[in-house]
Each structure stands twice: as C-alpha cells, then as structure tokens.
Design an enzyme around this catalytic site. Structure first.
Site, PDB file in Angstrom:
ATOM      1  N   TRP A 167       6.583  26.294  -0.576  1.00 49.78           N
ATOM      2  CA  TRP A 167       8.016  26.011  -0.728  1.00 49.78           C
ATOM      3  C   TRP A 167       8.872  27.110  -0.104  1.00 49.78           C
ATOM      4  CZ3 TRP A 167      11.766  27.868  -4.729  1.00 49.78           C
ATOM      5  CH2 TRP A 167      11.405  29.130  -5.220  1.00 49.78           C
ATOM      6  N   GLU A 190       5.902  31.838 -11.912  1.00 55.52           N
ATOM      7  CA  GLU A 190       4.560  31.371 -12.277  1.00 55.52           C
ATOM      8  C   GLU A 190       3.968  32.092 -13.472  1.00 55.52           C
ATOM      9  OE1 GLU A 190       2.797  31.742  -8.391  1.00 55.52           O
ATOM     10  OE2 GLU A 190       3.292  29.669  -7.888  1.00 55.52           O
TER      11      GLU A 190
END
Lengths: 764, 764
Positions: free
Chosen positions: B355, B483
C-alpha cells in the site's frame, strides 16, 4: 445444525453389531471397533487384508515421532511438533485358497457379522467366503487386548471349509512397513528380527526419537507345514493347513508388544533385559488365562461404572459404548500416559492431549477410577519443567501448559492457539481443585499440586495486565475455549479461571503452611516464592475483571462482545457447515457466533458460584449464538438446560452425545473416535439428568427424568465407596455400596447415604 | 529509540562518496550504490569479483518466480507466493595479472574511492591494486544504466599498469548461475547461447513462470587475443591485454537486456523478433550516445525536481539521494511496472509492492512526474480482475487488493495481514482521489478509476458489518496500518478510509452520470451496478462508525483501544528492539503501543477534514505511544509536528528520513533500500517544512524553516507547470515556471502564482 445420524449398527444393550458389511462404512467401523487398553490401541481393521479404503492403525501411548516445522521468524512460535506414530501391524494375516486371497473388498462373501462385546472387550467377526472356484470357507475372527497384562493381545481365527477338503494357506506375522498416514512415511527402522519354532519377533526403533518397540507373536496351530518369509520390515510365517470338509481349524496368535518410551541408559538397559526374556514370557502366556483375566477386569469395572437406561435402546447402547471406550483409552495403569483427542484410535490431532483431559475426561475418572484421575493430574506434574520452558518462550514467568502435547512440549503449530489460549493452564488448576474437592487428598495436592499452582499463578501474574486506568486486571490478546473469538481482551472464561486459579493457589498455600509446614517451607524454598509475589497474586485475583452486565445478569464473553455484529445461525445454509471449510478463515471471527460455550462452561465448572437466575439468563443469551462446531459443546448445553428446567432442550442436546461416533455425526469418525466427547456424554447423563454437582462443599444431586425414558441409573465412586443412583418415573433411589455414611445434598436438602436405599420423589 | 546513524560516506551536495573500503559495509554499499532505471536494477557489487559477504543482485521489473506454500486447510489463506527473481550477472568481470585475481576481500589495494554522481546517475570506482608480485595496477570502473534506452547499460573499465609492462587478463561475460538468495537456488534455465566476433548473448527462462531474459554484451577493447569460455549457464570472453607501463587500457562493455514478462503467443512472437534483431540493435548502441542521453535525462529531471537545503549538508546529500533513487526506481516509462518495497535493490519483501505505493510514493510522482503517477494507478486497474478473485476467496464481493503483490495476486502468506488489512484496497481509492484532486483528470478517473471504485465499495459493503444494535457500520476483525493491533473492531483508520472510499465512489458516479453519461451507462452495465447497491453504499457511508472521544477530541484507534494496558515505551530496554525479534509474537499486540501511526496517518491524508486543535490532541495522545518500528512512521509524525508548531519534534523525526539507508539506521540496508521510506523523506520536506497540503480544493503551503537550516527550496510539478518554492530566514518566495496563473493558498490566504516571484514573510 447440519448434522444427522446414520444408524448403521444393530441395537443391543451390550453389543455393537454390524450385520452385513458396507464398504462406505469401512473406515468408520475401523474406528468404532477399535480396541485399547491404555498401553496400546488397535483399530478394527480386517487382519486378513483389505484392499479398500482403510487405515490400519496401531498406536502405543507415549510412542511418538517429531517433525521440524518451517521457522516462523517470530518468537514463541514452535518449530517442532510431536505426534503419536503409527506402528507395526501385529495382527497381519493373509488367508489363501485356490490361489485367491480373502479380501472383503474384492471377494464374494455372505453372512458377515462383526460384534464388539462391551461386557468382555472381545471383538469377533465372521463371514462365509465364497471363492471364485465355487468353494465356501467359513471364517471366524476373535481378538482382544489383555486388560491385565497390558503388553499382551490375542488373535484367534477359525477356518471351516464348508464344502471341500483341501489346502488353505494362512500367513501371519508382523508388518513394520505400515506408514504413518499423516506424514505418508514409515517412521520405523527395524533393528532386529528373531524367529524360533513357534514364535517370531521384530524390534523396531522410531526414526528420529530413538524409542523402541518389540513385537512378538506366539503361534498355536497345526505346524505340519510352515515357512518364514522375511523382508526388511516384515516377517510372515506361512502355514499350509490341511483342511477337512466341515471341520474347523483353529489358529491362535498370542502377541506381546513391549515399548520403550524413555531414551536414557537405564530405560534402555531395562528394555534390553525385557527383550532378552521376551520369548520365555511370551510362551508362558495362554489364551485362556488372558481371556479370563480380561473378562474379570471388565466384570469388575462394569459393576461399579454402568449406566442403565430404561426405555431408550439407542442411548443405552450409546452410553455403554462411551463408558467402554473411556476405560479402554485410559484407566490409570501407568503414570505419564495421556488421553489423546482420539484416544488410541487414529492419527488425527496427532495423538496429542488437550485441555479436554482436565475439563471433560477428569470428572469421569474422579467418579469411576480415582487412581486414574490422580495419574492424569500427575502427568502435568511430570511435565512442569516443559510448561516452564514454554512460559519462558512466551515471555512469561512460571508455567504455561501446552494446548496440545505428548511429552509436555507444545505441539500446536498454530500460534493463534498455542500462544493465546490459557485454558490448558487454568484447566490444570481446575483439575487439581476438582480432584481435591472430591477426594480430599491434600497430601497429593501439597506434593504435586502446589508447585504447579505457584508456577501457574506466576504465569497469570505476568501474562495478564492492568487496564489503562490501572483499576482492573485481566488477560489481553487471548482466545477462550470458544475458538470463534480470537485475540480478544478480558475473555470472561480466561479471567474467571485465572481468578479461580489464583484464589486456589492462595488457599492451598495457606492450608499447606498450617497443615504441612515442612512441606510448605520446602516448596517455598524450591520455588523461591516471595511474600511480594503472594501479595501480588492476591491483588490481581481481587482486581480480576469479570465482564458482567448487571441489568441482565449476563456475563460478557469478552470486552466488546455485546457490540459485535449478530449472526442468526439459523439462517446459515446447511451446506456451509462445517464453517472452517466453507467460510474464509477470518470471517468466522467477526461476529457474535460461538463455536462452543465459554461463559456457560465456567458456569458449569463452578456451578455453585451462580444463581439459577444467572444460569438461565446466560443460557438464554448464549445458546442461540452457539453452533456447536466442537463436539464438546452440546453436552454443556444439555447439562445446564436440565438445571434450569428446559427439559426438552436438555434432551435435544443430549441427542448428540452418546452416539456421536457410532452414528458418525461429524462425518469424520473414520479418522478416529472423539474420545473426549465420549467423556462429555457420561457427564451429560450424570451431571445433566442426574443433576450431580461436584463443585460444592457436598456432592449434590437433582435428578430429572427425560420424558422419553422410563428410568435410568448410574454408579459413581465416591470416598472409597460406590453410590448407586436410580431414577424411575416417580422416585430417586440412592444407596451406597459400603454404606460409609456419606453426606450428600438431594434437591438441595442434606441426606446421609447408607446401605439402605434412600427414596425421594423426583421434584423436577 | 534504539537507532543511531553511521555516517560512513563523505559529505557532498551531489555525490555519495566512499573513501577507502570497509568490508563491514560491503553489503550496505552494494545497496546504497544500486543503479536502476525502472526497467531493471543492479546492486553496486564489485564486478571484478568479491569473495567477501556480498549479494550480487540483478532484477527486472515484473520478472518473478513463484513458490508453492504448505496448504493451510483454511479458506482464504494463499498457497502460492510470487517474488522478484534474481537474474543474470551481466557485469561479470575478472581481472588477473601474475596469476592473481583482483578481489577487494583478499587483495592489497590503496586509494579506493567509489562515487555515485546523483547529477548524472554514473557510478565510478577506482583503486590501485598492489599485486603480491610487487606490481601496481590502477583500476577505474564506470557504470550506468541508460535512462532513455531502458534495456541498455554500460560498463567501462580502465586499467593502468603503474610500474610495469606485461599481460593482464580481463574476462567478461554473462553469468546465469547467480542464485536467488531467498530460496538458495538458481531460478533460470539457459535456453540459448550465442557469440559473434564482438558480442555474446545468453537467453534464460525462469524455471516455473516461463518468462524470459536475453542478456547480450558488446565488447569494445583490444581484441588481439581472445577466447570464449562457455559453461552451461555462463559465457565469459577472455582477453589477454598487452599492457604498457603508465598507459591506460580501456575496456567497454555495452549491455542490452531484453526481458519478456508475458507468456502469451503474441508476447513470445514479439520477443523472438527482438531477439533475432538483437545483435544489430546492440551494435548500434554507443557509449557516448547512451551517456549523453542519460546525462540529459537527469539534467531535465533535476531541473524540475530538486530540493536544495542551505546549511545542512547531511540532509542536502540525503534528500538528493532520495529523489535520485525515486526516479531510478520508477518514472512511469512502462505500464504495469511496480515499486517494490526495496525497489530493484534487493530480494527482501520479495520485490512485492504494498500500500506504500499509493500512500507514500504516489504523492512524489503526482508532484514530480504526473504520467508516472497515472501509470502507478493504472497498475491497479490492470489487476482489478485479480483483486476481484481475491475478494471472492475472502467471501467478499467486489475487489480486495493484495497486501503484497507483483502480478496482482496476493503474495502475503501471513493470513493475519493478507486477510485483515484493508488498507491496500482503500489506498487505491485514496490514490485515484489524490491524483484527480491535483490533476483534475476526470477522463482517466471515469475510465479506470470508476470501475475500481465500484468494486471497492462492493467489497466494503460485504466485508463490513453492522453493530449488534444495527446503528453503526464498521469493519470487524481487521488490522490497520498500525500492525501492532491485530484483529480489532472498528479500526478508526479502516473505517475512515472506508467511508472516504464510499463517498468518493458516490461522488464519481454522480459526476460521471452528469459529465460523461455514455461512459456512465457503460460502466453501470459492465459492472451490473444496481440502484439498491448505490443506496446501500450511501447508507453504510453515512453510518460508518468513527470512534471519537468528544471531550478530548481524540479518535480512538479502534473500539476498546483506550482501555488497553499502557506501555511506557521509554522504559523498554534498547536491546529489546526490534521488538519482533525480542518479544514473543503475541505480546506485541496486547497493549497500547503502536508500530506506526493509524489515526495520525488518516489525519494527514485527509488533513483539511480536521482542525488544528484535533491534530494537536491526537498527535499528543498517539506520538508517545509509537515506537516507529516501521520506517514510514517518523515522517508522518514530522509533518504533523510541523503543522502544529512543534518545530523541534518535527526536526527530530525528520532526522530519520533522508539518510535512513545511507546511514543504515535500521541495520538492514544491506538487504536493499527502503524505497518507500525514501518517498516519505520527500514528503517530509515538502509537506512537513514546506507545509504543502494537496487534499483541499486548492493546493496550499505554510512553510516553516527549521532553526538548523538557513533556507531551502523545492520544486513541484502542478497543472503542467512547475512551482518553485524557496524559503529563507525571512520569506517564502514562490514562482511558477510557466506563469500559468495558478491559485494557491499560502498560510491560508489565496494567491495566484505568476512568473513573478511572490514574496511572503514566514509566518510560522
């Protein structure tokens, strides 16, 4: 629920009968007709060979192999796993006549019947083999494992030429070429082969774990013409039998299997000695004696373990099958043996043991075989070191028990289970607590339980954390027994069991310091336990966060659970079950659906902590959200439904329990029996309809009678006595075998049990 | 933070200079001195051979191999992954004299210098080799990749015998034996070898993906004595050069590399044709022309792309290096090429694109090379089919873009990322929106963006869910860009970007129906979009839950985040970083610590949606919780710190950005450059200190000057013009190259930019 029963076997209160052979059911039957004696297990395969779909499986408790896994690169994720290993086929037989081999996949046959006698543990089978040459041979097979001499087993074959006289060739021996199906490889090297006039043996060793197995056979039969066929991993003795029309030839094979689990010098020396003396010991074994001992063993066992159901043949057969398999799988003959998820009946779940042992199986043993229960708990003591290693790997202090194990090491390669599920650890504490609550065995508790409890509390004190505002303690990033909610915070089950474990540790420390001060000092020293630690244990137990909604009385399965998207499980199309196969992995975790109960589970385990109103609220909230994708789930629901007077639901959920494998509910019995579900079936009757509760100060009963039944009875071992509970259409009748004067509660009222029958009207 | 800089290279505003060779730094330098031209990349390895630690890496955009993974048994988890594949070493050279080979690991040498000239893209290197025989040879190397003829590269070596006359052997050729280091295998078969008088070539094909690469070399040198050495996967031409004391021998190798990505018939035919004509084309290439074109290319590029910093040599060198690498890695020469996480400089992250492309790299291209930006977005259009396949695998409708990919297929084998992270999908919508917002290119949007937006919205409408009370829509079981928080519900970033994606889809649908009704009808038909769907998109956008605490103005990173245990990141011992290596995997996810910003990220992306007060509150809440374990993290913090007037923090966080690889901050530059961080460094200056914002109706600037600097300037492409922004101690000065009369906001006030310099006092 996308589940339905196949009633394939004939009904009988004491037997499992297969009339006519259905190939579709071959592997299921192999599992259903499994024999075991804790030490070893053998699937119900056709010893004469079968070319159809089959899993010839022979397993020994504690004999395993290991596989290296791909390194994950992350800390705490295992890179080695262990699995029970398929071993030699010691029933190996071939029967030939007129150049044809008996093979139920290809041969013509009639009058097939297979019977497992639950009363005796003897498996028999017979059929008439119609040869392509036009001849007929009647074959009768019998096998059993000795329940007294655990290393011994017997195979007997009777051969009757119905309509001819001539030669029949029977080959029998030991086959170490069997592969381990999960890996597709043979996991054995054969290191020695021996043969004498009437006996043969093969010594195998596992390829990487250096364990050993000596298989030996003594043949009793017409020895006039024999020859040996020896391959690298197979030794077969070939007998040419002179058969006479209408006359039955008898062939008996007495097997002795000696396994060596340990790999130390002493273990090896002891094993070598046994091997040297093997043929002598083997020759001393006799069919008659082994059979007699086994019959006696089962007779005694049934006398104090039976459950009888009047008016429900299906469940009568089912529950006896369950009880039979429980005793086969485990009866505490040896320390350090375990109950694998599939017992000794298959390779699925790798022969690993799970939290099911303490949560589901232990109650059966506590009330049927106290010594066995003790040995089960001892396994966790013997593997405390491994659990402490594991805790270290997970950045915790103390002991973190593995989700799946054979030797005490974590074998679950899915980190999301191995690292997030604390239930195996807290179940150990629960098990010791439950055992002590019933037996009062403080000596065992202080010796083996206390060190474990201290290390468990240390783990809980380091794995958990304080909330942002520091007011609540709890466990973050966990998965409860309900495996449909992953990586949640303050899972109610985990926190509740954590609190209970800590409280029990404090209680036992206290009692030990009073009652056994020397042992107390010893433990404190050995474990280096400080007063600060104990203080901290108390503090986190007191501040443990138990998510609970006061207005409704419903415990929240975890922080935030009540806000989760709702799934109406009745709207999930039947073809989408099992969800693990049809839903994308992560989708399962994104809603309020449960695989198996979390909140209801701890409300059963610590039943007396809760009011009936609370039970009702929580049952009514969670039951419609549960899809029972675990075979352990329905029984918990049935037991609680019974308690809150939902008789019909109780019976509906019970429907799954006793016949799960016999009727192949989950469509995977072929892989092995759902051994731990079998334990849940027993609980379902005793705790469910019998309304027994064993978590209070006194043992209590509140029996009800399903309207489908005329009556039922069960027996339980309690305080060195045996209680016999009978329920008929009107009354509950309880006696104790020895009349030791045991105080119990019945429907909440105190009674003392004597030899004389206590009769109380059913009040539910 | 456990990070510190190694200032190893010499300072220079336009050059990266290594004086003296440090073996410890060999692999880092291989990465730092990488050359690339989007089509191909080559690491800065020593072509004459080096026996020390080295990764000779030659990569071609879109040339990949695949690996089958162990089947997981769960749905939606990939079982095949793709990775960019190391290919032939086309710089292969060996230099021998007196039986000794030049090897900087073992040879004696002096005056080593390596220089990468950012202005020209030419890498040079020189040293004097002190032979064991006592002789000295001066070696000078030059190499560059053509920025015009992407398939061409040049290597030139000058050899000067300092103090002797005699033979020197130079071997040069093509080496297809190079292994792919991540797999430890060569991934190439050599299918053809050709050699002519002055040229050689080898044709390789990838072992499983059937792609091809023709490598060819034209040698220009003293040809009096040559011989070929041909191995299965290696072809080397050996020249014995008659060297004269003090006289420089020049050896030039012009390389042409033709890759074939496609495997269809047409692709193969076109490729075969190119191969047939290859030697002809190769011979027509000249060192001088290739060099001239490349110099011109860089001259033009720098003219409109430079950032100058006055008073900070370190960052001046750093930012130019970043800009240089961005253009090397990608400049939109070809459709369907991607920006791998390491560009074309290493094998780490498998050459996959993430991304980061839309979130970090795209802004650089939007403002430096609009065509390149467009091509980047086009890649997502070209891989819409694969994204729709992936959505299906994940039980969603529409399109789910992969977390990591080369060809459009998901290559991330960690389900917790591949299944839970929606950021790749929403970043595609963000990218199209950002591109259109700056370029106004509605045609491109309607043609390529709209189908993607429809399919993205469909995915959002099926991946998300309604809260238990049905009042809020959101995404459950997700992981945001941060994350360190796995499988959370209503992640604020995910929900916010989801809402924006839906709103943009509705907006574009609306505009397309008005402005391009034919295209609108075509898309609606092609996609089968119904009015109900559109209505539902609107409804979920309206009801999208954005967790937000009114009193404090802080967005909650996800539902429940505020209750998480707090970790004081300053108390984590330095030796525990990076946490992934030192903390057990699950432990990372159990607290309020962030790896990289989630909330701050979307507050930067959609900056004008928020008040400065909100920015401040959120920055102050989240900044102390972030450990920046992602290299993308500090820049976001720096830019926002700048905006809210935290000048010192802004400069502190900037410190990481421009020199991350040159100074080997993360200790893993040897594996390849952090290409996407390089993009973040550009943003850090332009969006950070320059205060540019591109998410509003007008482009705006609010420059500040770090007190460490005297001034700085940057150039950006905008509406077919180039803006030149200069900031000195007192003023902001802005001109536009063409004077197109562009309206901008400066410190919130509107201006129109002409050719004449606009001078405004710094007001921050």
């Amino acid at each position: 629920m996308a589940k339905s029963a196949d009633i394939y076997y004939k009904l009988d209160p004491w037997k499992i009968i297969e009339k006519g052979f259905n190939k579709e059911y071959a592997k299921v039957s192999e599992s259903v007709f499994s024999l075991g004696n804790e030490y070893m297990g053998t699937r119900g395969s056709f010893e004469e060979g079968y070319s159809g779909d089959s899993l010839i499986g022979n397993y020994f408790n504690g004999i395993y192999e290991a596989a290296e896994l791909e390194k994950s690169g992350y800390k705490g994720i295992i890179d080695r796993t262990e699995f029970i290993v398929n071993s030699a086929d010691w029933l190996y037989t071939r029967i030939e006549a007129d150049g044809e081999s008996a093979d139920l996949n290809t041969s013509a046959f009639e009058d097939f019947e297979r019977v497992l006698d639950l009363k005796s543990g003897i498996l028999t089978r017979s059929y008439t083999w119609n040869l392509r040459s036009g001849k007929k041979i009647k074959l009768e097979f019998e096998r059993f494992l000795s329940m007294k001499e655990a290393e011994a087993a017997v195979q007997r074959i009777k051969i009757t030429p119905v309509d001819f006289t001539g030669g029949i060739i029977l080959s029998s021996g030991i086959d170490f070429t069997q592969i381990h199906h999960m890996t597709g490889k043979s996991m054995w090297n054969v290191v020695d082969i021996a043969s004498e006039d009437t006996a043969i043996s093969m010594l195998g060793s596992t390829v990487s774990t250096d364990q050993a197995l000596l298989v030996s056979c003594l043949f009793q039969c017409d020895y006039s013409s024999k020859s040996d066929c020896r391959e690298e991993k197979k030794l077969v003795r070939r007998f040419v039998l002179a058969a006479e029309e209408g006359k039955t030839l008898e062939f008996t094979k007495i097997i002795r299997n000696i396994s060596r689990k340990g790999t130390g010098k002493e273990d090896k020396e002891a094993f070598d000695k046994k091997c040297q003396e093997n043929f002598k010991v083997l020759r001393a074994l006799s069919y008659e004696k082994l059979k007699e001992d086994t019959l006696n063993w089962w007779k005694n066992t049934w006398e104090d373990s039976d459950i009888a159901i009047d008016g429900d043949e299906l469940n009568q057969q089912g529950i006896r099958y369950c009880i039979f398999q429980m005793h086969q799988t485990y009866h505490g003959a040896d320390k350090g043996t375990i109950i694998g998820a599939k017992g000794l009946t298959g390779e699925a779940y790798s022969g690993n043991t799970f939290w099911d042992t303490e949560a589901y199986c232990l109650p059966f043993y506590i009330f049927n075989n106290t010594e066995a229960a003790k040995h089960l708990l001892e396994f966790r003591y013997l593997t405390l070191t491994e659990a402490m290693e594991r805790a270290k790997e997970l950045d915790c202090k103390g002991a973190f028990y593995p989700i799946a194990t054979i030797t005490g090491r974590e074998c679950c390669s899915l980190w999301q289970h191995a690292s997030l599920q604390l239930q195996a650890s807290t179940a150990v504490a629960y098990g010791y607590w439950h055992y002590e609550n019933i037996t009062g065995d403080e000596e065992f508790l202080f010796n083996m339980g206390l060190p474990i409890l201290i290390e468990l509390s240390r783990m809980l004190a380091t794995r958990g954390d304080w909330s942002a505002d520091k007011t609540r303690y709890g466990f973050y990033g966990v998965m409860g027994p309900d495996e449909f909610q992953m990586m949640v915070n303050n899972n109610c089950y985990t926190n509740y069991l954590g609190k209970k474990t800590l409280e029990y540790t404090l209680d036992v420390l206290n009692r030990c310091s009073e009652k056994a001060p020397d042992r107390y000092q010893e433990v404190i020293k050995e474990r280096g336990l400080t007063a600060e630690e104990v203080k901290y244990f108390r503090s986190i137990a007191e501040h443990m966060y138990i998510p609970y909604e006061k207005e409704t009385g419903v415990f929240e399965q975890h922080e935030g659970y009540f806000n989760l998207p709702h799934v109406d499980i009745d709207e999930i199309p039947i073809e989408e079950f099992p969800l693990y196969h049809h839903w994308t992995y992560d989708r399962i975790y994104r809603n309020d659906m449960l695989k198996q109960p979390d909140v209801l589970m701890f409300m059963l385990m610590y039943n007396s902590d809760f009011t009936e109103e609370q039970l009702r609220s929580n049952y009514e909230y969670y039951e419609p959200r549960c899809i029972h994708e675990s075979s352990l789930s329905p029984s918990v629901h049935s037991i609680l439904a019974s308690q809150i007077g939902k008789e019909e639901e109780a019976y509906k959920f019970f429907g799954f329990a006793t016949r799960m494998d016999m009727d192949n509910y989950n469509r995977n019995t072929g892989e092995g029996l759902h051994t731990t579900s079998i334990a849940a079936a027993w609980m379902n009757i005793v705790y469910g309809f019998g309304g027994m509760r064993s978590d209070g100060k006194e043992l209590s009963f509140a029996p009800s009678l399903p309207k489908e039944w005329k009556g039922y009875s069960f027996k339980i071992h309690f305080k060195e006595d045996v209680l016999f509970v009978r329920v008929d259409g009107k009354n509950v009748k309880i006696t104790s075998k020895k009349g030791a004067g045991i105080p119990v509660l019945i429907y909440g009222k105190p009674y003392t049990l004597g030899k004389e029958e206590l009769v109380i009207p059913i009040s539910r």
